[in-house]
Design a protein around this motif. Structure first.
Motif, PDB file in Angstrom:
ATOM      1  N   CYS A   1      21.606 -32.920  11.954  1.00  0.00           N
ATOM      2  CA  CYS A   1      21.157 -34.259  12.242  1.00  0.00           C
ATOM      3  C   CYS A   1      20.790 -34.283  13.941  1.00  0.00           C
ATOM      4  N   THR A   2      20.879 -33.321  14.744  1.00  0.00           N
ATOM      5  CA  THR A   2      20.587 -33.853  16.151  1.00  0.00           C
ATOM      6  C   THR A   2      19.316 -33.100  16.580  1.00  0.00           C
ATOM      7  N   ALA A   3      18.835 -32.471  15.633  1.00  0.00           N
ATOM      8  CA  ALA A   3      17.463 -31.774  16.016  1.00  0.00           C
ATOM      9  C   ALA A   3      16.300 -32.604  16.498  1.00  0.00           C
ATOM     10  N   CYS A   4      16.096 -33.681  15.864  1.00  0.00           N
ATOM     11  CA  CYS A   4      15.116 -34.626  16.082  1.00  0.00           C
ATOM     12  C   CYS A   4      15.452 -35.716  17.005  1.00  0.00           C
ATOM     13  N   HIS A   5      16.427 -36.375  16.798  1.00  0.00           N
ATOM     14  CA  HIS A   5      16.790 -37.472  17.607  1.00  0.00           C
ATOM     15  C   HIS A   5      18.189 -37.721  17.502  1.00  0.00           C
ATOM     16  N   GLY A   6      18.838 -38.604  18.491  1.00  0.00           N
ATOM     17  CA  GLY A   6      20.158 -38.795  18.798  1.00  0.00           C
ATOM     18  C   GLY A   6      20.946 -39.433  17.693  1.00  0.00           C
ATOM     19  N   ILE A   7      22.181 -39.735  17.651  1.00  0.00           N
ATOM     20  CA  ILE A   7      22.986 -40.477  16.871  1.00  0.00           C
ATOM     21  C   ILE A   7      23.207 -41.782  17.138  1.00  0.00           C
TER      22      ILE A   7
ATOM     23  N   LYS B   1      11.932 -35.493   5.681  1.00  0.00           N
ATOM     24  CA  LYS B   1      11.509 -35.588   7.172  1.00  0.00           C
ATOM     25  C   LYS B   1      11.689 -34.032   7.718  1.00  0.00           C
ATOM     26  N   GLY B   2      12.655 -33.374   7.009  1.00  0.00           N
ATOM     27  CA  GLY B   2      12.874 -31.942   7.381  1.00  0.00           C
ATOM     28  C   GLY B   2      14.376 -31.740   7.659  1.00  0.00           C
ATOM     29  N   ALA B   3      15.233 -32.542   7.600  1.00  0.00           N
ATOM     30  CA  ALA B   3      16.613 -32.078   7.886  1.00  0.00           C
ATOM     31  C   ALA B   3      17.146 -31.280   6.801  1.00  0.00           C
ATOM     32  N   VAL B   4      18.031 -30.260   7.318  1.00  0.00           N
ATOM     33  CA  VAL B   4      18.580 -29.740   6.282  1.00  0.00           C
ATOM     34  C   VAL B   4      20.081 -29.860   5.874  1.00  0.00           C
TER      35      VAL B   4
ATOM     36  N   LYS C   1      -3.521 -44.995  25.211  1.00  0.00           N
ATOM     37  CA  LYS C   1      -2.898 -43.748  25.393  1.00  0.00           C
ATOM     38  C   LYS C   1      -1.210 -43.647  25.501  1.00  0.00           C
ATOM     39  N   ARG C   2      -0.687 -44.609  26.074  1.00  0.00           N
ATOM     40  CA  ARG C   2       0.845 -44.911  26.253  1.00  0.00           C
ATOM     41  C   ARG C   2       1.336 -44.830  24.799  1.00  0.00           C
ATOM     42  N   LEU C   3       0.689 -45.538  23.734  1.00  0.00           N
ATOM     43  CA  LEU C   3       1.268 -45.766  22.462  1.00  0.00           C
ATOM     44  C   LEU C   3       1.297 -44.416  21.842  1.00  0.00           C
ATOM     45  N   VAL C   4       0.176 -43.669  21.877  1.00  0.00           N
ATOM     46  CA  VAL C   4      -0.101 -42.384  21.200  1.00  0.00           C
ATOM     47  C   VAL C   4       0.801 -41.211  21.775  1.00  0.00           C
ATOM     48  N   ASP C   5       1.088 -41.458  23.089  1.00  0.00           N
ATOM     49  CA  ASP C   5       2.176 -40.475  23.772  1.00  0.00           C
ATOM     50  C   ASP C   5       3.445 -41.039  23.136  1.00  0.00           C
ATOM     51  N   SER C   6       3.944 -42.244  23.182  1.00  0.00           N
ATOM     52  CA  SER C   6       5.285 -42.649  22.472  1.00  0.00           C
ATOM     53  C   SER C   6       5.526 -42.496  21.140  1.00  0.00           C
ATOM     54  N   VAL C   7       4.441 -43.110  20.487  1.00  0.00           N
ATOM     55  CA  VAL C   7       4.677 -43.144  18.867  1.00  0.00           C
ATOM     56  C   VAL C   7       4.048 -41.971  18.104  1.00  0.00           C
ATOM     57  N   CYS C   8       3.106 -41.365  18.404  1.00  0.00           N
ATOM     58  CA  CYS C   8       2.519 -40.294  17.634  1.00  0.00           C
ATOM     59  C   CYS C   8       3.196 -39.015  17.882  1.00  0.00           C
ATOM     60  N   ARG C   9       4.027 -38.870  18.876  1.00  0.00           N
ATOM     61  CA  ARG C   9       4.440 -37.686  19.186  1.00  0.00           C
ATOM     62  C   ARG C   9       5.919 -37.289  18.594  1.00  0.00           C
ATOM     63  N   THR C  10       6.366 -38.367  17.689  1.00  0.00           N
ATOM     64  CA  THR C  10       7.781 -38.333  17.371  1.00  0.00           C
ATOM     65  C   THR C  10       7.944 -37.174  16.176  1.00  0.00           C
ATOM     66  N   CYS C  11       6.898 -37.062  15.489  1.00  0.00           N
ATOM     67  CA  CYS C  11       6.911 -36.343  14.135  1.00  0.00           C
ATOM     68  C   CYS C  11       6.216 -35.037  14.347  1.00  0.00           C
ATOM     69  N   HIS C  12       5.023 -34.989  15.302  1.00  0.00           N
ATOM     70  CA  HIS C  12       4.482 -33.750  15.327  1.00  0.00           C
ATOM     71  C   HIS C  12       3.709 -33.604  16.607  1.00  0.00           C
TER      72      HIS C  12
ATOM     73  N   GLU D   1      -1.970 -44.406   7.276  1.00  0.00           N
ATOM     74  CA  GLU D   1      -1.130 -43.394   6.587  1.00  0.00           C
ATOM     75  C   GLU D   1       0.120 -43.055   7.243  1.00  0.00           C
ATOM     76  N   MET D   2       0.011 -43.003   8.819  1.00  0.00           N
ATOM     77  CA  MET D   2       1.112 -42.507   9.718  1.00  0.00           C
ATOM     78  C   MET D   2       2.116 -43.776   9.474  1.00  0.00           C
ATOM     79  N   ARG D   3       1.752 -44.851   9.490  1.00  0.00           N
ATOM     80  CA  ARG D   3       2.693 -45.931   9.389  1.00  0.00           C
ATOM     81  C   ARG D   3       3.441 -45.892   8.063  1.00  0.00           C
ATOM     82  N   SER D   4       2.749 -45.392   7.033  1.00  0.00           N
ATOM     83  CA  SER D   4       3.551 -45.512   5.839  1.00  0.00           C
ATOM     84  C   SER D   4       4.535 -44.290   5.972  1.00  0.00           C
ATOM     85  N   LYS D   5       4.212 -43.273   6.827  1.00  0.00           N
ATOM     86  CA  LYS D   5       5.110 -41.938   6.809  1.00  0.00           C
ATOM     87  C   LYS D   5       6.295 -42.643   7.740  1.00  0.00           C
ATOM     88  N   GLY D   6       6.102 -43.609   8.481  1.00  0.00           N
ATOM     89  CA  GLY D   6       7.221 -44.024   9.426  1.00  0.00           C
ATOM     90  C   GLY D   6       6.755 -44.223  10.886  1.00  0.00           C
ATOM     91  N   ALA D   7       5.609 -44.265  11.147  1.00  0.00           N
ATOM     92  CA  ALA D   7       5.257 -44.353  12.717  1.00  0.00           C
ATOM     93  C   ALA D   7       5.392 -45.779  12.908  1.00  0.00           C
TER      94      ALA D   7
END
Ligand code: HEC
Ligand code: HEC
Length: 193
Positions: A53-59, A82-85, A134-145, A166-172
């Motif tokens: 659970c901690t590879a992508c974000h905190g708890i 989302k990729g958690a194992v 630009k700030r929005l892209v840096d903060s939001v669009c980088r959480t998954c890729h 589509e990114m919003r529907s994925k969780g952005a």
């Protein structure tokens, strides 16, 4: 005199200095009341969390929820998408802890209200809007890729609007009102021409 012992003392002094200078900051963050703080639990579940659970974000954000077992199970399945194992056995250990600590009878940490639209403020000068985008892209669009996904794409504004939707529907985490202005910025910055 032994070579190197002087150096060792220097490193020791630096380590002490670093510890002292970082400490007040950590203490401050802990006192912040706008965000929950969840301590990593002891026992078997600790390793499950560290493994899965901690590879992508905190708890800390777990505290926003007060759900029964089925609700938490759904959330974990969502994380797996989302990729958690997580093995079934580990999932069961994790669910036991989550339901005890953040079950339906617990009090969820109140979320501060969503920030609302950031770009859709009408008018304003272009440079300020672009900087906000630009700030929005840096903060939001980088959480998954990585941003490379965006940089290599050469899309029209219409296509960018589809992608951002589509990114919003994925969780952005993006206010619906920001979709159009963001698409405009992306087309200008990473456009077809
Ligand atoms: C492969 C990456 C990844 C892993 C591993 C992962 N998550 Fe997530 N998690 C995400 C993403 C992405 C989000 C969505 C962030 C958002 O929408 O703001 C998220 C969101 C969450 C949220 C909601 C946060 C909120 O503010 O509402 C919780 C709770 C959560 N994860 C718990 C877990 C648990 C429990 C595990 C371990 C089973 C886990 N995550 C493992 C990627 C991951
Ligand atoms: C919650 C996770 C998440 C967030 C946040 C996110 N994306 Fe994505 N994005 C994905 C996934 C998943 C894919 C698809 C990966 C794949 O198919 O290999 C993707 C793919 C893409 C692609 C390539 C798709 C294509 O057809 O060219 C682009 C471009 C893209 N994202 C842009 C963005 C932008 C812009 C943002 C910010 C508004 C963003 N992403 C935020 C999850 C996310």
């Amino acid at each position: 005199m032994k070579r190197g012992s002087g150096k060792a003392w220097l490193w020791f002094a630096i380590a002490i200095l670093l510890t002292v200078s970082v400490m007040p900051l950590a203490a401050q963050n802990r006192r912040g009341r706008n965000r929950p703080i969840v301590e990593l639990p002891k026992g078997t579940v600790r390793q499950v969390i560290l493994n899965s659970c901690t590879a992508c974000h905190g708890i800390d954000d777990y505290a926003y929820y007060a759900m029964d077992r089925a609700g938490w199970q759904k959330l974990i399945d969502n994380m797996k998408e989302k990729g958690a194992v997580v093995s079934d056995e580990d999932r069961s250990i994790l669910l036991d802890w989550l339901v005890t600590k953040f079950g339906p009878d617990s009090k969820p940490f109140p979320r501060t209200r969503a920030e609302g639209p950031i770009l859709n403020f009408g008018g304003g000068d272009t440079a300020a809007r672009d900087a906000a985008a630009k700030r929005l892209v840096d903060s939001v669009c980088r959480t998954c890729h990585t941003l490379e996904r965006i940089e290599v794409a050469k899309y029209t504004e219409d296509k960018w609007r589809d992608i951002v939707t589509e990114m919003r529907s994925k969780g952005a985490q993006l206010d619906p009102a920001d979709v159009a202005p963001l698409a405009q910025y992306l087309a200008k910055t990473y456009g077809a021409n």
